[in-house]
Design an enzyme around this catalytic site. Structure first.
Site, short mmCIF file in Angstrom:
data_model
loop_
_atom_site.label_atom_id
_atom_site.label_comp_id
_atom_site.label_asym_id
_atom_site.label_seq_id
_atom_site.Cartn_x
_atom_site.Cartn_y
_atom_site.Cartn_z
N HIS A 191 0.77 -1.39 0.02
CA HIS A 191 -0.13 0.09 -0.02
C HIS A 191 0.87 1.35 -0.07
CE1 HIS A 191 -3.94 2.09 0.97
NE2 HIS A 191 -3.41 2.74 1.72
N ASP A 193 1.00 5.18 0.05
CA ASP A 193 0.19 6.29 0.27
C ASP A 193 0.84 7.77 -0.42
OD1 ASP A 193 -1.94 5.39 2.10
OD2 ASP A 193 -0.41 4.73 3.50
N HIS A 198 -2.52 4.33 -2.99
CA HIS A 198 -3.71 5.42 -2.35
C HIS A 198 -3.33 6.89 -2.89
CE1 HIS A 198 -5.85 6.29 1.71
NE2 HIS A 198 -6.47 6.77 0.64
N MET A 201 -4.05 10.50 -2.16
CA MET A 201 -4.52 11.42 -1.44
C MET A 201 -4.26 12.62 -2.10
SD MET A 201 -4.16 9.64 2.38
CE MET A 201 -3.10 8.42 1.60
N MET A 224 -12.12 4.34 4.55
CA MET A 224 -10.88 4.66 5.52
C MET A 224 -11.42 4.54 6.73
SD MET A 224 -8.36 5.85 3.95
CE MET A 224 -7.36 6.25 5.16
N GLY A 254 -4.21 11.03 6.29
CA GLY A 254 -3.38 12.07 6.20
C GLY A 254 -2.00 11.54 7.12
N GLY A 290 -0.14 8.10 9.40
CA GLY A 290 -0.20 6.64 10.02
C GLY A 290 -0.35 6.87 11.54
N ASP A 343 -8.46 1.05 5.69
CA ASP A 343 -7.18 1.65 6.11
C ASP A 343 -7.33 2.39 7.11
OD1 ASP A 343 -4.91 2.68 5.62
OD2 ASP A 343 -5.43 3.86 3.67
N GLY A 344 -6.36 1.93 8.29
CA GLY A 344 -6.06 3.05 9.35
C GLY A 344 -6.46 2.30 10.62
N GLY A 385 -0.19 -0.43 8.70
CA GLY A 385 1.34 0.37 8.57
C GLY A 385 1.77 0.13 9.78
C1 DX5 Z 1 -3.47 7.38 6.11
C2 DX5 Z 1 -3.13 6.41 5.36
C3 DX5 Z 1 -3.00 4.95 5.75
C4 DX5 Z 1 -1.68 4.75 7.01
C5 DX5 Z 1 -2.11 3.57 7.74
O1 DX5 Z 1 -3.86 8.34 5.56
O2 DX5 Z 1 -3.98 6.19 4.32
O3 DX5 Z 1 -2.56 3.98 4.83
O4 DX5 Z 1 -0.46 4.83 6.64
O5 DX5 Z 1 -1.46 3.62 8.89
P1 DX5 Z 1 -1.75 2.88 10.10
O6 DX5 Z 1 -1.76 1.51 9.75
O7 DX5 Z 1 -0.45 3.17 11.12
O8 DX5 Z 1 -3.00 3.44 10.77
ZN ZN Z 2 -3.45 4.47 2.79
#
Ligand code: DX5
Ligand code: ZN
Length: 216
Positions: A33, A35, A66, A68, A137, A142, A144, A172-173, A194
Site C-alpha cells: 500500500h 500512500d 492510494h 490522497m 477509510m 493524512g 499513520g 485503511d487506518g 502500517g
Molecule cells: C492514512 C493512510 C494509511 C496509513 C495507515 O492516511 O492512508 O494507509 O498509513 O497506517 P496505520 O496502519 O498506522 O494506521
Molecule cells: Zn492509505
C-alpha cells in the site's frame, strides 16, 4: 473471499525500503500500500512518482496506490507509468470520478474509489458497477498511527451488501492483529496496516495479522 494484507509503506524505515518490503512479502503480504499525499487534499506530504518507480524495480508485489491528492485525474497516468497496479482515488478530491475510472481502466489497471470517514457510503453508489475496489477509510486520511474508528463498520457492511460478493473492499487506518477481525466481519477483505506491520519484526507482524484473519 480471499483476505489480502496490504502493508502501508508510510510506516516503514525510509532508509531501507527494499529490505522492509522483502520482509513484509516474506510474512505473506501480497499487496504493497503506497500512500501518496499532496499537502492539499490532506495536511501532510509523503512521497510520489520517483519513489514508486524505484520500488517497482525491487519487488513484484501488487502496488496498491492510494492517492490522497486533489484532482487525481491530472496524475493517474503518471502513477500507472511508475508501476501502480491498483490506483485508488478519493471521491472527495475530484469532480470527475468517471474520468478517473476510465483513465485507470484504459491503461489496463484496477480502479479503486476511496471514501473518508465523514463521507457516506451512498456517495460511491453510482460507481459501484464501474470500480474494482472500494476503500473505506477507518481514520481521517493524512497520517499513520491513528486510532481505528469502529463506527465505520456499519458503512463497510452497507457497502458489502450494496456492492455484492465480488467487490474488493479495503479498509485503511488503525488496524492490527488485535482488531483485524472487526472490519473483516463487517465485510472487508483487503486489509491495510502500517504501524502494525512495520513496527518491530516485520515478517512476524505480517504473519501474525494474517493468522488472525479467519476466512468467513
Ligand atoms: C492514512 C493512510 C494509511 C496509513 C495507515 O492516511 O492512508 O494507509 O498509513 O497506517 P496505520 O496502519 O498506522 O494506521
Ligand atoms: Zn492509505
Amino acid at each position: 473471499m480471499e483476505i489480502i494484507l496490504s502493508p502501508s509503506l508510510l510506516a516503514a524505515d525510509f532508509t531501507k525500503l527494499s529490505q522492509d518490503i522483502k520482509q513484509a512479502e516474506d510474512g505473506g503480504a501480497k499487496y504493497l500500500h503506497l500512500d501518496v499525499m499532496d499537502g492539499i487534499f490532506v495536511p501532510n506530504i509523503s512521497f510520489g512518482l520517483p519513489v514508486i518507480e524505484s520500488l517497482r524495480k525491487c519487488t513484484d508485489m501488487v502496488f496498491d496506490v492510494h492517492l490522497m491528492i486533489t484532482e487525481p485525474e491530472r496524475y493517474i497516468e503518471r502513477f500507472i507509468k511508475s508501476g501502480a497496479d491498483i490506483v485508488t482515488f478519493h471521491i472527495e478530491a475530484t469532480e470527475k470520478p468517471m474520468e478517473c475510472i476510465d483513465l485507470i481502466h484504459s491503461n489496463g489497471k484496477k480502479a479503486g474509489i476511496a471514501i473518508s470517514p465523514k463521507t457516506p457510503a451512498e456517495s460511491v453508489y453510482p460507481y459501484l458497477d464501474k470500480v474494482d475496489m472500494v476503500l473505506c477509510m477507518t481514520v481521517e486520511p493524512g497520517y499513520g498511527g491513528q486510532k481505528y474508528m469502529s463506527d465505520m463498520e456499519s458503512k463497510i457492511s452497507t457497502l458489502r451488501e450494496k456492492a455484492g460478493d465480488d467487490m474488493y473492499i479495503e479498509v485503511d487506518g488503525g488496524i492490527g492483529a488485535d482488531n483485524v477481525m472487526s472490519p473483516i466481519n463487517a465485510g472487508a477483505n483487503v486489509i491495510v496496516a502500517g504501524t502494525a506491520v512495520f513496527g518491530g519484526d516485520i515478517t512476524a507482524n505480517a504473519k501474525r495479522i494474517l493468522e488472525k484473519c479467519v476466512q468467513l
